[in-house]
Design an enzyme around this catalytic site. Structure first.
Site, PDB file in Angstrom:
ATOM      1  N   GLU A 135       0.847  -1.196   0.000  1.00 15.51           N
ATOM      2  CA  GLU A 135       0.000   0.000   0.000  1.00 15.51           C
ATOM      3  C   GLU A 135       0.882   1.247   0.000  1.00 15.51           C
ATOM      4  O   GLU A 135       1.845   1.344   0.775  1.00 15.51           O
ATOM      5  CB  GLU A 135      -0.913   0.036   1.233  1.00 15.51           C
ATOM      6  CG  GLU A 135      -1.818   1.270   1.217  1.00 15.51           C
ATOM      7  CD  GLU A 135      -2.690   1.392   2.448  1.00 15.51           C
ATOM      8  OE1 GLU A 135      -3.715   0.697   2.517  1.00 15.51           O
ATOM      9  OE2 GLU A 135      -2.342   2.190   3.347  1.00 15.51           O
TER      10      GLU A 135
ATOM     11  N   HIS B 184      -7.631   2.740  -4.528  1.00 11.52           N
ATOM     12  CA  HIS B 184      -8.654   2.816  -3.482  1.00 11.52           C
ATOM     13  C   HIS B 184      -9.646   3.899  -3.920  1.00 11.52           C
ATOM     14  O   HIS B 184      -9.252   4.890  -4.524  1.00 11.52           O
ATOM     15  CB  HIS B 184      -8.061   3.270  -2.146  1.00 11.52           C
ATOM     16  CG  HIS B 184      -7.075   2.321  -1.534  1.00 11.52           C
ATOM     17  ND1 HIS B 184      -6.877   2.235  -0.172  1.00 11.52           N
ATOM     18  CD2 HIS B 184      -6.224   1.431  -2.083  1.00 11.52           C
ATOM     19  CE1 HIS B 184      -5.950   1.328   0.085  1.00 11.52           C
ATOM     20  NE2 HIS B 184      -5.530   0.833  -1.055  1.00 11.52           N
TER      21      HIS B 184
ATOM     22  N   LYS C  70     -21.153  -7.641   0.529  1.00 10.53           N
ATOM     23  CA  LYS C  70     -20.267  -7.009  -0.456  1.00 10.53           C
ATOM     24  C   LYS C  70     -19.878  -8.037  -1.527  1.00 10.53           C
ATOM     25  O   LYS C  70     -19.795  -7.711  -2.705  1.00 10.53           O
ATOM     26  CB  LYS C  70     -19.037  -6.407   0.249  1.00 10.53           C
ATOM     27  CG  LYS C  70     -19.407  -5.211   1.155  1.00 10.53           C
ATOM     28  CD  LYS C  70     -18.240  -4.337   1.567  1.00 10.53           C
ATOM     29  CE  LYS C  70     -17.559  -4.747   2.820  1.00 10.53           C
ATOM     30  NZ  LYS C  70     -16.695  -3.678   3.402  1.00 10.53           N
TER      31      LYS C  70
HETATM   32  P1  FAD Z   1     -18.615  -0.399   4.823  1.00  8.50           P
HETATM   33  O1  FAD Z   1     -18.393  -1.776   4.350  1.00  8.50           O
HETATM   34  O2  FAD Z   1     -19.651   0.411   4.129  1.00  8.50           O
HETATM   35  O3  FAD Z   1     -18.925  -0.459   6.381  1.00  8.50           O
HETATM   36  C1  FAD Z   1     -18.992   0.736   7.165  1.00  8.50           C
HETATM   37  C2  FAD Z   1     -19.853   0.492   8.415  1.00  8.50           C
HETATM   38  O4  FAD Z   1     -21.210   0.342   8.021  1.00  8.50           O
HETATM   39  C3  FAD Z   1     -19.483  -0.781   9.152  1.00  8.50           C
HETATM   40  O5  FAD Z   1     -19.654  -0.587  10.532  1.00  8.50           O
HETATM   41  C4  FAD Z   1     -20.478  -1.811   8.645  1.00  8.50           C
HETATM   42  O6  FAD Z   1     -20.732  -2.792   9.605  1.00  8.50           O
HETATM   43  C5  FAD Z   1     -21.709  -0.939   8.369  1.00  8.50           C
HETATM   44  N1  FAD Z   1     -22.476  -1.416   7.203  1.00  8.50           N
HETATM   45  C6  FAD Z   1     -22.014  -1.605   5.951  1.00  8.50           C
HETATM   46  N2  FAD Z   1     -22.998  -1.995   5.122  1.00  8.50           N
HETATM   47  C7  FAD Z   1     -24.128  -2.036   5.882  1.00  8.50           C
HETATM   48  C8  FAD Z   1     -25.485  -2.354   5.626  1.00  8.50           C
HETATM   49  N3  FAD Z   1     -25.883  -2.721   4.393  1.00  8.50           N
HETATM   50  N4  FAD Z   1     -26.362  -2.272   6.645  1.00  8.50           N
HETATM   51  C9  FAD Z   1     -25.972  -1.912   7.894  1.00  8.50           C
HETATM   52  N5  FAD Z   1     -24.684  -1.589   8.210  1.00  8.50           N
HETATM   53  C10 FAD Z   1     -23.793  -1.652   7.212  1.00  8.50           C
HETATM   54  N6  FAD Z   1     -10.206   4.936   4.204  1.00  8.50           N
HETATM   55  C11 FAD Z   1      -9.972   6.003   3.384  1.00  8.50           C
HETATM   56  O7  FAD Z   1     -10.518   7.080   3.618  1.00  8.50           O
HETATM   57  N7  FAD Z   1      -9.124   5.914   2.299  1.00  8.50           N
HETATM   58  C12 FAD Z   1      -8.505   4.758   1.966  1.00  8.50           C
HETATM   59  O8  FAD Z   1      -7.760   4.703   0.967  1.00  8.50           O
HETATM   60  C13 FAD Z   1      -8.721   3.612   2.805  1.00  8.50           C
HETATM   61  N8  FAD Z   1      -8.138   2.432   2.523  1.00  8.50           N
HETATM   62  C14 FAD Z   1      -8.423   1.318   3.299  1.00  8.50           C
HETATM   63  C15 FAD Z   1      -7.860   0.086   2.942  1.00  8.50           C
HETATM   64  C16 FAD Z   1      -8.147  -1.059   3.687  1.00  8.50           C
HETATM   65  C17 FAD Z   1      -7.541  -2.387   3.278  1.00  8.50           C
HETATM   66  C18 FAD Z   1      -9.012  -0.960   4.822  1.00  8.50           C
HETATM   67  C19 FAD Z   1      -9.308  -2.179   5.653  1.00  8.50           C
HETATM   68  C20 FAD Z   1      -9.562   0.265   5.191  1.00  8.50           C
HETATM   69  C21 FAD Z   1      -9.287   1.412   4.426  1.00  8.50           C
HETATM   70  N9  FAD Z   1      -9.852   2.650   4.730  1.00  8.50           N
HETATM   71  C22 FAD Z   1      -9.606   3.747   3.925  1.00  8.50           C
HETATM   72  C23 FAD Z   1     -10.680   2.800   5.936  1.00  8.50           C
HETATM   73  C24 FAD Z   1     -12.197   2.586   5.664  1.00  8.50           C
HETATM   74  O9  FAD Z   1     -12.667   3.603   4.804  1.00  8.50           O
HETATM   75  C25 FAD Z   1     -12.894   2.612   7.020  1.00  8.50           C
HETATM   76  O10 FAD Z   1     -12.578   1.467   7.748  1.00  8.50           O
HETATM   77  C26 FAD Z   1     -14.393   2.894   7.005  1.00  8.50           C
HETATM   78  O11 FAD Z   1     -14.797   3.266   8.332  1.00  8.50           O
HETATM   79  C27 FAD Z   1     -15.258   1.729   6.563  1.00  8.50           C
HETATM   80  O12 FAD Z   1     -15.076   1.436   5.256  1.00  8.50           O
HETATM   81  P2  FAD Z   1     -15.741   0.113   4.588  1.00  8.50           P
HETATM   82  O13 FAD Z   1     -15.409   0.159   3.157  1.00  8.50           O
HETATM   83  O14 FAD Z   1     -15.424  -1.079   5.373  1.00  8.50           O
HETATM   84  O15 FAD Z   1     -17.307   0.490   4.788  1.00  8.50           O
END
Ligand code: FAD
Length: 319
Positions: free
Chosen positions: A24, A84, A182
């Site tokens: 990364e 990303h 997802k």
């Molecule tokens: P989601 O999968 O949408 O989940 C977010 C929250 O909503 C979770 O608590 C989940 O349980 C809940 N949720 C999701 N879908 C539903 C549903 N249908 N109904 C009810 N609840 C739901 N952040 C950045 O800003 N930039 C980056 O480049 C970045 N890179 C990352 C790379 C990796 C490998 C990881 C693990 C994280 C990264 N992040 C980055 C951080 C990430 O954006 C955060 O962890 C964020 O808070 C959640 O993102 P997510 O895509 O998991 O969201």
């Protein structure tokens, strides 16, 4: 009983697959940082990773520098970028435009993320996407519109997975339900958040497989050599660093000793993940290569050999 399948008994398909390797990077914030990043990119390229991921600021705060870095990776190196992309704070129209821009510069892999909610507790603008799952569906729509342009390489969509509970989630079981949702929306693979205990990745894998998640879940591993960085990342992600490791790092009487302790702990973490069945390793580099390469040296991953002529040719053309 039907005879064994020719495919199942083929000797090249019976052994274990090579382990994927990726890093990364984040877009540099100054010309000096860019210079140092490009030295790091040169060092990492020499290890022949399968892809390098480029982070994206929530709400597109660094959109231009991210796309510029990705464009240079495509043009000037042999590295494949995984872009990303976050959806919090952006409308579907804005995001469709960014996805189009990424595909136009040659990106074929996108890590679909929600991004962190605004720190001031503000509510994202009306009409912006809510979850990473919505972004996956949008990427698939854009891809469908361009299907004829993508005949030589569809888009691989990755998502985040969590070995420890996501801070906003009610439970780890809910996290796995979200991961499954997802996958159903079109995710091809997942990369995990950082974790600090050897059993956490294996536990996630067990929970996910039991729930029906079949996509590869690649452990995201951070070189644990800097107390400041581990602490900061723990605060940002809500993942509790291992107190025993923090104590050992704090008690070390030199940087060399700290590096030795940190690299050894990271190698243990990576080996435990590989033993649990990890199909690859994704190293969080913080745009520095030394610790990542130290870890890699000690791991001796089974990796395919590739031909570097194309890269050398490109460099000659550029000079
Ligand atoms: P989601 O999968 O949408 O989940 C977010 C929250 O909503 C979770 O608590 C989940 O349980 C809940 N949720 C999701 N879908 C539903 C549903 N249908 N109904 C009810 N609840 C739901 N952040 C950045 O800003 N930039 C980056 O480049 C970045 N890179 C990352 C790379 C990796 C490998 C990881 C693990 C994280 C990264 N992040 C980055 C951080 C990430 O954006 C955060 O962890 C964020 O808070 C959640 O993102 P997510 O895509 O998991 O969201």
């Amino acid at each position: 009983m039907s005879p064994p399948s020719l495919i199942d008994t083929h000797p090249n398909l019976a052994g274990t697959a090579p382990v994927a390797l990726s890093y990364e990077l984040f877009p540099p914030r100054s010309p000096a940082a860019a210079e140092s990043l490009w030295r790091t990119i040169g060092e990492l390229e020499a290890t022949d990773p399968d892809y390098v991921s480029v982070t994206y600021g929530a709400s597109g705060s660094n959109r231009n520098t991210a796309v510029e870095l990705i464009n240079r990776l495509v043009q000037e190196t042999t590295l494949r970028p995984l872009a990303h992309l976050t959806c919090v704070g952006n409308s579907p129209e804005e995001l469709a435009e960014i996805i189009g821009e990424l595909l136009d510069v040659g990106v074929r892999g996108i890590l679909a993320l929600r991004g962190d909610q605004p720190k001031d507790g503000g509510v994202p603008p009306e009409g912006s996407l809510r979850y990473a799952q919505d972004l996956i569906e949008l990427i698939r729509r854009v891809e469908q519109r361009r299907s004829a342009l993508l005949c030589a390489g569809k888009v691989a969509v990755g998502v985040a997975a969590y070995p420890t509970r996501h801070p906003e989630s009610p439970s780890v079981a809910h996290d796995v339900e979200v991961l499954l949702a997802k996958q159903r929306s079109g995710a091809d693979f997942a990369i995990t958040q950082v974790f600090f205990h050897t059993e956490q990745y294996a536990d996630l894998l067990t929970r996910a497989r039991r729930a029906g998640v079949t996509i590869p879940i690649i452990p995201g591993v951070m070189p644990l050599t800097s107390i400041r960085r581990v602490t900061r990342l723990g605060e940002l992600t809500g993942v509790e660093p291992d107190p025993a490791l923090m104590e050992r790092l704090a008690a070390a009487d030199s940087d060399t000793e700290r590096t030795r302790i940190g690299v050894s702990a990271t190698v243990d973490l990576a080996n435990a993940a590989l033993d649990a069945g990890a199909p690859g390793l994704h190293l969080y580099t913080f745009n520095e290569h030394t610790a990542a390469l130290d870890v890699l040296d000690k791991l001796a991953l089974p990796r395919p050999r590739r031909n570097h002529q194309r890269s050398a040719g490109r460099r000659q053309l550029a000079s």
